[in-house]
Design a protein around this motif. Structure first.
Motif, PDB file in Angstrom:
ATOM      1  N   GLY A 111       0.695  -1.260   0.004  1.00 38.46           N
ATOM      2  CA  GLY A 111      -0.039  -0.008  -0.068  1.00 38.46           C
ATOM      3  C   GLY A 111       0.690   1.273   0.236  1.00 38.46           C
ATOM      4  O   GLY A 111       0.215   2.326  -0.334  1.00 38.46           O
ATOM      5  N   ASN A 112       2.136   1.215   0.556  1.00 34.63           N
ATOM      6  CA  ASN A 112       3.023   2.235   0.226  1.00 34.63           C
ATOM      7  C   ASN A 112       3.742   2.665  -0.957  1.00 34.63           C
ATOM      8  O   ASN A 112       4.359   3.666  -1.130  1.00 34.63           O
ATOM      9  N   VAL A 113       3.361   1.830  -1.981  1.00 38.05           N
ATOM     10  CA  VAL A 113       4.098   2.015  -3.323  1.00 38.05           C
ATOM     11  C   VAL A 113       3.468   3.592  -3.853  1.00 38.05           C
ATOM     12  O   VAL A 113       4.362   4.307  -4.306  1.00 38.05           O
ATOM     13  N   PRO A 114       2.003   4.001  -4.069  1.00 36.27           N
ATOM     14  CA  PRO A 114       1.726   4.941  -4.309  1.00 36.27           C
ATOM     15  C   PRO A 114       2.495   6.314  -3.567  1.00 36.27           C
ATOM     16  O   PRO A 114       2.691   7.209  -4.354  1.00 36.27           O
ATOM     17  N   GLY A 115       2.363   6.255  -2.389  1.00 37.00           N
ATOM     18  CA  GLY A 115       2.817   7.241  -1.304  1.00 37.00           C
ATOM     19  C   GLY A 115       4.336   7.463  -1.927  1.00 37.00           C
ATOM     20  O   GLY A 115       4.934   8.588  -1.919  1.00 37.00           O
ATOM     21  N   LEU A 116       5.211   6.445  -1.797  1.00 37.43           N
ATOM     22  CA  LEU A 116       6.530   6.535  -2.143  1.00 37.43           C
ATOM     23  C   LEU A 116       6.853   7.187  -3.455  1.00 37.43           C
ATOM     24  O   LEU A 116       7.683   8.057  -3.570  1.00 37.43           O
ATOM     25  N   GLN A 117       6.272   6.841  -4.501  1.00 35.69           N
ATOM     26  CA  GLN A 117       6.470   7.125  -5.707  1.00 35.69           C
ATOM     27  C   GLN A 117       5.937   8.554  -5.888  1.00 35.69           C
ATOM     28  O   GLN A 117       6.663   9.653  -6.595  1.00 35.69           O
ATOM     29  N   LEU A 118       4.927   9.095  -5.244  1.00 31.89           N
ATOM     30  CA  LEU A 118       4.286  10.316  -5.218  1.00 31.89           C
ATOM     31  C   LEU A 118       5.317  11.313  -4.433  1.00 31.89           C
ATOM     32  O   LEU A 118       5.408  12.454  -4.984  1.00 31.89           O
ATOM     33  N   HIS A 119       5.846  10.881  -3.452  1.00 34.25           N
ATOM     34  CA  HIS A 119       6.893  11.554  -2.627  1.00 34.25           C
ATOM     35  C   HIS A 119       7.986  11.845  -3.622  1.00 34.25           C
ATOM     36  O   HIS A 119       8.318  13.046  -3.429  1.00 34.25           O
ATOM     37  N   VAL A 120       8.432  10.888  -4.211  1.00 28.29           N
ATOM     38  CA  VAL A 120       9.714  11.274  -5.036  1.00 28.29           C
ATOM     39  C   VAL A 120       9.310  12.046  -6.158  1.00 28.29           C
ATOM     40  O   VAL A 120      10.096  12.986  -6.453  1.00 28.29           O
ATOM     41  N   VAL A 121       8.145  12.050  -6.814  1.00 31.71           N
ATOM     42  CA  VAL A 121       7.993  12.979  -7.810  1.00 31.71           C
ATOM     43  C   VAL A 121       7.935  14.464  -7.284  1.00 31.71           C
ATOM     44  O   VAL A 121       8.448  15.240  -8.122  1.00 31.71           O
TER      45      VAL A 121
END
Length: 388
Positions: A306-316
């Motif tokens: 579940g943390n994949v979208p948050g981690l990717q969005l944070h990097v972007v």
């Protein structure tokens, strides 16, 4: 949506299946090849190393190639790697096959999103990316448990034959359906690429990713032996539990994305890493009960991915501020960070099994995920300072 997009989706399905199906086959492979569980666990970590290396290096090498040429070459490499794994006469050959397949995986997901957007009109680009990544999600829900069942019934080599056939269908589909006129991406200048590695906030974000996935895979790599040796499940039941885990992952991925959209990536990641740490700690005590371990595994799946979208969005978000000319490179390096975490977690888990017990992989994984939570809190503090 064009048929070419479904060829990409099938490729993602095959690649996702071969990455994670190994987890359910580790005890069988260890017995058949006469190696220890930690040694069999290296099949997870070295695949992830291949992904981590392949993504930035081969993407740079193939930067000026036609996109279709890159895609078909990758799928050919993927098929060859799985055929080698199917026929592997030794543990060392199987290791080489996994690394080879991992190289193809890394580049595919680096270029796949760009290819998907090139196939549709601008207003459908987000949907095109979502459809392609559905292949990865469906692999966790159906491909991994099916591949595990095939390996349990017909032998682990049959699973790699099945995946190579899927890859061959995807290769033929891509060769026929994907047009030769896809937009050529202008390679990012080396100077701009190096800037990504000089930004402290991006490095901290990658650390969050590495620790989060390192903690999960410290225990997840050895899920099959945990279920068999501690919970007492027969090998034939492992595939069904993996099916439940895959469904939980799919639900958790959607939930994690909504959480990140509503509250922002940092707040969402705090909740997810805290839940992940508590779940892994609980696994230490529930793995000896068939009922409780299944419940724990289902909850674990939702938090773990579940943390994949948050981690990717944070990097972007950070890359848009700190390295606007190399956002794609920053995101690609986060894909590498996921796989570095998987590799390190598998190695740590193997060391724990070798020196302590299978049960200890869970609480040690919880400690590593707690470190990811601490890194997330630090990232949130730095973001607030930057806003002020």
């Amino acid at each position: 949506m064009p048929l070419a997009l479904w060829a990409l989706t099938l490729s993602a399905f095959a690649i996702g299946t071969t990455e994670f199906v190994i987890v359910g086959l580790i005890p069988i492979i260890a017995d058949d090849l006469g190696v220890s569980l930690p040694s069999a666990g290296l099949l997870v970590s070295l695949y992830a190393v291949g992904v981590a290396i392949g993504a930035p290096v081969l993407t740079a090498v193939t930067g000026r190639w036609k996109r279709k040429t890159v895609l078909t070459s990758l799928m050919a490499l993927f098929v060859i790697g799985n055929i080698v794994a199917w026929q592997a006469p030794s543990y060392e050959t199987l290791i080489a096959a996994r690394v080879l397949t991992g190289l193809a995986h890394g580049v595919f997901f680096s270029i796949g999103s760009m290819m998907a957007t090139s196939l549709v009109s601008k207003e459908k680009q987000a949907s095109a990316i979502a459809i392609m990544f559905t292949g990865l999600t469906v692999a966790l829900v159906t491909g991994v448990p099916l591949g595990t069942w095939v390996g349990q019934v017909f032998g682990w080599r049959s699973t790699f034959l099945m995946v190579s056939l899927l890859g061959l269908i995807a290769l033929i589909g891509s060769a026929i359906l994907v047009p030769n006129t896809l937009d050529q991406v202008i390679p990012t200048k080396v100077k701009d690429q190096l800037q990504v590695l000089l930004k402290p906030r991006l490095l901290l974000a990658y650390t969050m990713t590495i620790l989060g996935y390192g903690g999960t895979f410290t225990a997840f790599t050895f899920l099959a032996p945990i279920l068999q040796q501690h919970a007492g499940f027969a090998a034939s039941y492992v595939g069904f539990i993996m099916l439940g885990y895959g469904v939980s992952v799919a639900v958790g991925n959607v939930w994690g994305g909504k959480l990140a959209d509503k509250y922002g990536p940092i707040k969402a990641l705090k909740v997810l890493f805290l839940g992940l740490s508590i779940t892994l700690l609980a696994l230490t005590f529930t793995m000896n009960s068939p009922l409780l371990v299944v419940i724990t595994v289902l909850v674990w799946g939702a938090f773990a991915f579940g943390n994949v979208p948050g981690l990717q969005l944070h990097v972007v978000k950070i890359a848009e501020q700190d390295t606007p000319k190399a956002i794609d490179v920053a995101v690609g390096l986060n894909i590498s960070a996921f796989n570095i975490g998987i590799a390190l977690g598998s190695v740590v888990g193997g060391h724990v099994v070798e020196t302590l017990t299978l049960q200890d992989t869970a609480w040690i994984g919880a400690i590593i995920c707690s470190a990811a939570l601490a890194a997330t809190c630090l990232a949130g503090h730095l973001d607030k300072q930057r806003i002020c």
